[in-house]
Scaffold this motif. Structure first.
Motif, short mmCIF file in Angstrom:
data_model
loop_
_atom_site.label_atom_id
_atom_site.label_comp_id
_atom_site.label_asym_id
_atom_site.label_seq_id
_atom_site.Cartn_x
_atom_site.Cartn_y
_atom_site.Cartn_z
N ALA A 263 0.83 -1.20 0.00
CA ALA A 263 0.00 0.00 0.00
C ALA A 263 0.86 1.25 0.00
CB ALA A 263 -0.93 -0.01 1.21
N ALA A 264 2.01 1.19 0.69
CA ALA A 264 2.92 2.34 0.72
C ALA A 264 3.53 2.59 -0.66
CB ALA A 264 4.01 2.11 1.76
N VAL A 265 3.83 1.53 -1.39
CA VAL A 265 4.35 1.67 -2.75
C VAL A 265 3.32 2.38 -3.62
CG1 VAL A 265 5.02 0.41 -4.84
CG2 VAL A 265 5.91 -0.31 -2.61
N ALA A 266 2.07 1.95 -3.52
CA ALA A 266 1.00 2.57 -4.32
C ALA A 266 0.84 4.04 -3.96
CB ALA A 266 -0.31 1.83 -4.11
N ALA A 267 0.86 4.35 -2.66
CA ALA A 267 0.66 5.73 -2.23
C ALA A 267 1.79 6.63 -2.72
CB ALA A 267 0.56 5.78 -0.71
N ARG A 268 3.03 6.13 -2.66
CA ARG A 268 4.16 6.96 -3.10
C ARG A 268 4.10 7.21 -4.60
NH1 ARG A 268 8.30 5.55 -5.54
NH2 ARG A 268 8.14 3.36 -4.95
N ASN A 269 3.82 6.20 -5.39
CA ASN A 269 3.76 6.37 -6.84
C ASN A 269 2.64 7.32 -7.24
OD1 ASN A 269 5.57 4.40 -8.70
ND2 ASN A 269 5.19 3.41 -6.74
N ARG A 270 1.47 7.12 -6.68
CA ARG A 270 0.34 7.96 -7.08
C ARG A 270 0.44 9.35 -6.48
NH1 ARG A 270 -3.50 2.86 -7.28
NH2 ARG A 270 -3.24 2.43 -9.50
N GLY A 271 1.18 9.48 -5.39
CA GLY A 271 1.46 10.81 -4.88
C GLY A 271 2.39 11.57 -5.79
N ALA A 272 3.40 10.88 -6.33
CA ALA A 272 4.33 11.51 -7.27
C ALA A 272 3.62 11.95 -8.55
CB ALA A 272 5.48 10.56 -7.60
N ALA A 273 2.58 11.22 -8.93
CA ALA A 273 1.87 11.52 -10.18
C ALA A 273 1.12 12.84 -10.13
CB ALA A 273 0.90 10.39 -10.52
N THR A 274 0.94 13.42 -8.95
CA THR A 274 0.25 14.70 -8.87
C THR A 274 1.00 15.79 -9.62
OG1 THR A 274 1.34 15.21 -6.76
CG2 THR A 274 -0.82 14.14 -6.66
N ALA A 275 2.31 15.61 -9.79
CA ALA A 275 3.11 16.60 -10.52
C ALA A 275 3.25 16.25 -11.99
CB ALA A 275 4.50 16.71 -9.88
N ASN A 276 2.60 15.17 -12.43
CA ASN A 276 2.70 14.71 -13.82
C ASN A 276 1.40 15.04 -14.56
OD1 ASN A 276 2.96 13.39 -16.26
ND2 ASN A 276 3.43 11.39 -15.38
N PRO A 277 1.40 16.04 -15.43
CA PRO A 277 0.16 16.42 -16.10
C PRO A 277 -0.38 15.36 -17.05
CG PRO A 277 2.03 17.56 -17.09
CD PRO A 277 2.55 16.87 -15.86
N HIS A 278 0.44 14.39 -17.42
CA HIS A 278 0.01 13.36 -18.37
C HIS A 278 -0.58 12.12 -17.68
CE1 HIS A 278 2.00 15.64 -21.50
NE2 HIS A 278 3.10 15.66 -20.78
N ALA A 279 -0.43 12.00 -16.37
CA ALA A 279 -0.86 10.80 -15.66
C ALA A 279 -2.37 10.64 -15.72
CB ALA A 279 -0.39 10.86 -14.21
N GLN A 280 -2.79 9.39 -15.74
CA GLN A 280 -4.22 9.09 -15.73
C GLN A 280 -4.80 9.23 -14.32
OE1 GLN A 280 -5.23 5.41 -17.72
NE2 GLN A 280 -7.20 5.23 -16.69
N LEU A 281 -4.05 8.75 -13.32
CA LEU A 281 -4.43 8.90 -11.92
C LEU A 281 -3.47 9.89 -11.28
CD1 LEU A 281 -5.09 5.16 -10.98
CD2 LEU A 281 -6.73 6.88 -11.76
N LYS A 282 -3.97 11.01 -10.83
CA LYS A 282 -3.10 12.10 -10.39
C LYS A 282 -3.19 12.40 -8.91
CE LYS A 282 -3.48 14.26 -14.94
NZ LYS A 282 -3.84 15.47 -15.71
N GLU A 283 -3.75 11.51 -8.14
CA GLU A 283 -3.84 11.76 -6.71
C GLU A 283 -3.90 10.42 -5.99
OE1 GLU A 283 -8.66 12.38 -6.46
OE2 GLU A 283 -7.36 14.12 -6.78
N PRO A 284 -3.39 10.40 -4.74
CA PRO A 284 -3.46 9.16 -3.97
C PRO A 284 -4.91 8.71 -3.81
CG PRO A 284 -2.00 10.76 -2.92
CD PRO A 284 -2.71 11.48 -4.03
N ALA A 285 -5.11 7.42 -3.80
CA ALA A 285 -6.46 6.87 -3.68
C ALA A 285 -6.45 5.73 -2.66
CB ALA A 285 -6.94 6.36 -5.03
N PRO A 286 -7.57 5.45 -2.03
CA PRO A 286 -7.63 4.30 -1.11
C PRO A 286 -7.27 3.01 -1.83
CG PRO A 286 -9.61 5.67 -0.94
CD PRO A 286 -8.86 6.16 -2.13
N GLN A 287 -6.73 2.06 -1.09
CA GLN A 287 -6.36 0.78 -1.69
C GLN A 287 -7.56 0.03 -2.23
OE1 GLN A 287 -3.24 0.93 -2.60
NE2 GLN A 287 -2.76 -1.12 -1.88
N GLY A 288 -8.72 0.25 -1.64
CA GLY A 288 -9.93 -0.39 -2.17
C GLY A 288 -10.05 -1.85 -1.80
#
Length: 354
Positions: A166-191
């Motif tokens: 879950a920490a790996v997912a949070a770090r990657n999707r957190g980094a994507a907030t600075a990537n204008p091309h990313a499909q998912l641009k914010e951390p999300a619950p693991q679901g």
């Protein structure tokens, strides 16, 4: 061949990609690709006629028709006749072919592009066509189920646990907030669990996208780019096809490719890893000997955008882009194909000292 022979060096001089989306059903592959091709050429001031060699990566299985890549050539412009090739692989392998072409001296510039539209069908089912046709494919294990087997093997071996994933997912999707091309641009619950122990957050998004890079050799690269990302080494290796004869907690092919590409000669400061599932990042970090000081997936990686057949090329492009901008001096890029990290490519890129 894993490194440039003699004095001839090849660099990534430009990179462009789409804004990755869950669906682009209103666009054909050509319509999705053309803006990216125009953008990457504009970054160098080149025209299509200035390109000596063109190579692409895509999959007929995604497109649902044979020789679908020939339609994409409409976006490149194949008349007057051009020197062109295609691989039924991720665009990272098309880049490898173009790199070898430039090393021979037969070309000084190359356009490499890749694209994939995953939205029209069930990717989890389509990817079963990669499996061993006699023993595994008839069982129809989908891509998420196979990734879950790998994740569970890592948990059983004590290499990770669900909170670490879950920490790996949070770090990657957190980094994507600075990537204008990313499909998912914010951390999300693991679901919820998709296939235990993998939850929704441990898996990549399904989406459409394309990417392109331009390679150039020697002084031509310096003419086209203020700070070229020189490919110091590149290599790719493959694991055994049978999943039952592999140790899913390790990736010897990645380690060997990295060694042959020169990744262990000096530390890297950045690594763009093609790890569509969180557990695969654990495997790759170990195989590539990446310490805590290495910035891993500053773009968000494949957990933020995973256009099949382009995601590996994007890892090389993202690593090169950081060198172009002066944010990295020596970067590693990784691409994978097949179930459970079956095929792996590693490239080492460097910028010239300022």
């Amino acid at each position: 061949m894993t490194s440039a022979p003699g004095d001839r060096q090849v660099a990534v001089v430009a990179f462009a990609q789409t804004d990755h989306r869950r669906s682009s059903e209103e666009l054909s592959e050509v319509e999705m690709l053309m803006p990216v091709l125009h953008e990457v050429l504009d970054r160098t001031g080149m025209k299509t006629a200035d390109i000596d060699f063109t190579c692409s990566g895509s999959s007929d299985y995604l497109a649902g028709r044979a020789f679908s890549f020939t339609l994409a050539l409409d976006g490149v412009g194949a008349w007057p006749p051009i020197s062109e090739s295609h691989v039924e692989m991720d665009g990272a392998w098309a880049l490898y072919e173009a790199w070898t072409k430039l090393l021979t001296g037969d070309a000084d510039t190359a356009l490499v592009y890749a694209y994939g539209k995953s939205s029209p069908g069930s990717v989890r089912d389509v990817l079963t066509r990669q499996l061993d046709p006699y023993y595994v494919a008839p069982l129809w294990p989908d891509s998420v189920a196979l990734a879950a087997l790998q994740a569970q093997a890592l948990i059983d071996a004590g290499d990770t646990d669900e909170p670490a994933l879950a920490a790996v997912a949070a770090r990657n999707r957190g980094a994507a907030t600075a990537n204008p091309h990313a499909q998912l641009k914010e951390p999300a619950p693991q679901g919820d669990y998709l296939v235990q122990p993998l939850r929704t957050g441990d898996c990549p998004p399904i989406g459409d996208g394309a990417a392109a890079v331009i390679l150039a050799a020697g002084d031509r690269a310096r003419d086209l780019c203020a700070r070229p990302a020189w490919i110091r080494g590149i290599d790719h290796r493959i694991e055994a096809h049978g999943l039952g004869v592999r140790d899913l907690t390790d990736s010897p092919s990645t380690r060997l490719a990295a060694e042959r590409a020169g990744a262990f000669e000096r530390p890297v400061d950045t690594a763009e890893l093609h790890a569509p599932f969180t557990a695969q990042e654990i495997v790759l970090r170990k195989a590539l000997r990446l310490g805590d000081g290495v910035v891993v997936n500053p773009s968000g990686g494949a957990l933020a955008a995973n256009p099949i057949m382009a995601a590996g090329l994007i890892r090389i492009g993202e690593a090169a882009g950081r060198i172009h901008r002066g944010e990295s001096g020596r970067a590693l890029a990784h691409a994978t194909s097949g179930p459970c990290l079956q095929q792996n490519l590693v490239a080492v890129l460097e910028g010239e000292p300022r």
